[in-house]
Scaffold this active site. Structure first.
Site, mmCIF file in Angstrom:
data_model
loop_
_atom_site.group_PDB
_atom_site.id
_atom_site.type_symbol
_atom_site.label_atom_id
_atom_site.label_comp_id
_atom_site.label_asym_id
_atom_site.label_seq_id
_atom_site.Cartn_x
_atom_site.Cartn_y
_atom_site.Cartn_z
ATOM 1 N N ASP A 238 0.828 -1.205 0.000
ATOM 2 C CA ASP A 238 0.000 0.000 0.000
ATOM 3 C C ASP A 238 0.865 1.259 0.000
ATOM 4 O O ASP A 238 1.939 1.279 0.610
ATOM 5 C CB ASP A 238 -0.900 -0.015 1.244
ATOM 6 C CG ASP A 238 -2.005 1.020 1.184
ATOM 7 O OD1 ASP A 238 -2.376 1.431 0.068
ATOM 8 O OD2 ASP A 238 -2.502 1.415 2.256
ATOM 9 N N ASN B 7 -10.252 -2.702 -7.138
ATOM 10 C CA ASN B 7 -9.398 -1.742 -7.851
ATOM 11 C C ASN B 7 -9.927 -1.364 -9.235
ATOM 12 O O ASN B 7 -9.475 -0.367 -9.824
ATOM 13 C CB ASN B 7 -7.976 -2.277 -7.995
ATOM 14 C CG ASN B 7 -7.174 -2.218 -6.715
ATOM 15 O OD1 ASN B 7 -6.202 -2.951 -6.538
ATOM 16 N ND2 ASN B 7 -7.566 -1.354 -5.781
#
EC number: 2.5.1.-
Length: 247
Positions: free
Chosen positions: A18, A66
């Site tokens: 991340d 995503n």
């Protein structure tokens, strides 16, 4: 290298990579530059995992959520995945690394699906490290697909409902045949799982580190392994029971 004993090395490490976008933003760069630098962190981490004897390394590369990102960013991510496989697959194979893909492959474009399958097939016999790439992966979706498979078997008379066990559910998941993660690392300082390995994480240790993924390097990985070695894993038992079992 970590200074821990071999018995303290986790068998399976999973990482939520991340912070690529925030890394780029801090530097006034487009988000894609963060993703590109993140690929370098992937290469370094795979080498580090192999060097310290880890058997399974799972990387959360692209979640099923995503797809909601801007089309241009999704296109960049697909391009980086294809470039990584085309550039690095031969080296991974030479280094005796096996590649496994988890996630829903239905709906993926043919070229992406073919590349993923090629990576799995070429490296299927390798034994040093299994690199698990979670692509188009969401844990709730994985569990839904697994339970739907079991429900079909019950409805069609191939399976008794009384025979359903946690082990059976595990065998229907994308991670079938793999050990659950001993350690889950998330970069960027965020402290949540984000729909990653929810079933498999029941007894995992967690480590949340402040570095954005592009800054996560070999030494930070080794540091994470050393921190894991200090943990007291009980799996629901008392410390005294764990000590007796390990004696």
């Amino acid at each position: 290298m970590p200074t821990t004993t071999r018995s303290s090395i986790p068998e399976h490490v999973a990482i939520i990579m991340d912070g690529n976008g925030r890394w780029a933003k801090q530097r006034g760069l487009p988000r894609v530059m963060g993703h590109r630098r993140g690929v370098e962190a992937v290469r370094e981490t795979v080498r580090a995992a192999g060097d310290c004897g880890i058997s399974y390394l799972t990387l959360f590369a692209f979640s099923s959520e995503n797809w909601r990102r801007p089309e241009s960013e999704v296109s960049d991510l697909m391009g980086l995945l294809k470039a990584f496989i085309r550039r690095d697959l031969a080296e991974l194979h030479r280094e005796n690394v096996r590649v496994r893909i988890i996630g829903d492959r239905q709906g993926l474009k043919t070229d992406i699906r073919s590349l993923l399958e090629e990576a799995e097939q070429m490296t299927a016999g390798n034994t040093k490290l299994t690199l698990v790439i979670a692509f188009n992966y969401g844990s709730r979706d994985e569990i839904t697909r697994a339970t739907a498979s079991i429900a079909r078997d019950v409805a069609e008379g191939r399976l008794s409902a009384d025979a359903i066990t946690p082990e059976m559910i595990s065998s229907r998941l994308d991670t079938s045949g793999m050990p659950d993660p001993d350690l889950i690392i998330r970069t960027s300082g965020e402290e949540r799982l984000s729909n990653f390995l929810l079933w498999q994480a029941a007894y995992s240790e967690f480590l949340f580190v402040p570095e954005y993924w592009p800054d996560f390097d070999r030494q930070r990985f080794f540091s994470a392994i050393e921190q894991y070695a200090t943990r007291d894993r009980r799996f629901g038992a008392l410390a005294e029971q764990v000590a007796v079992a390990g004696a």
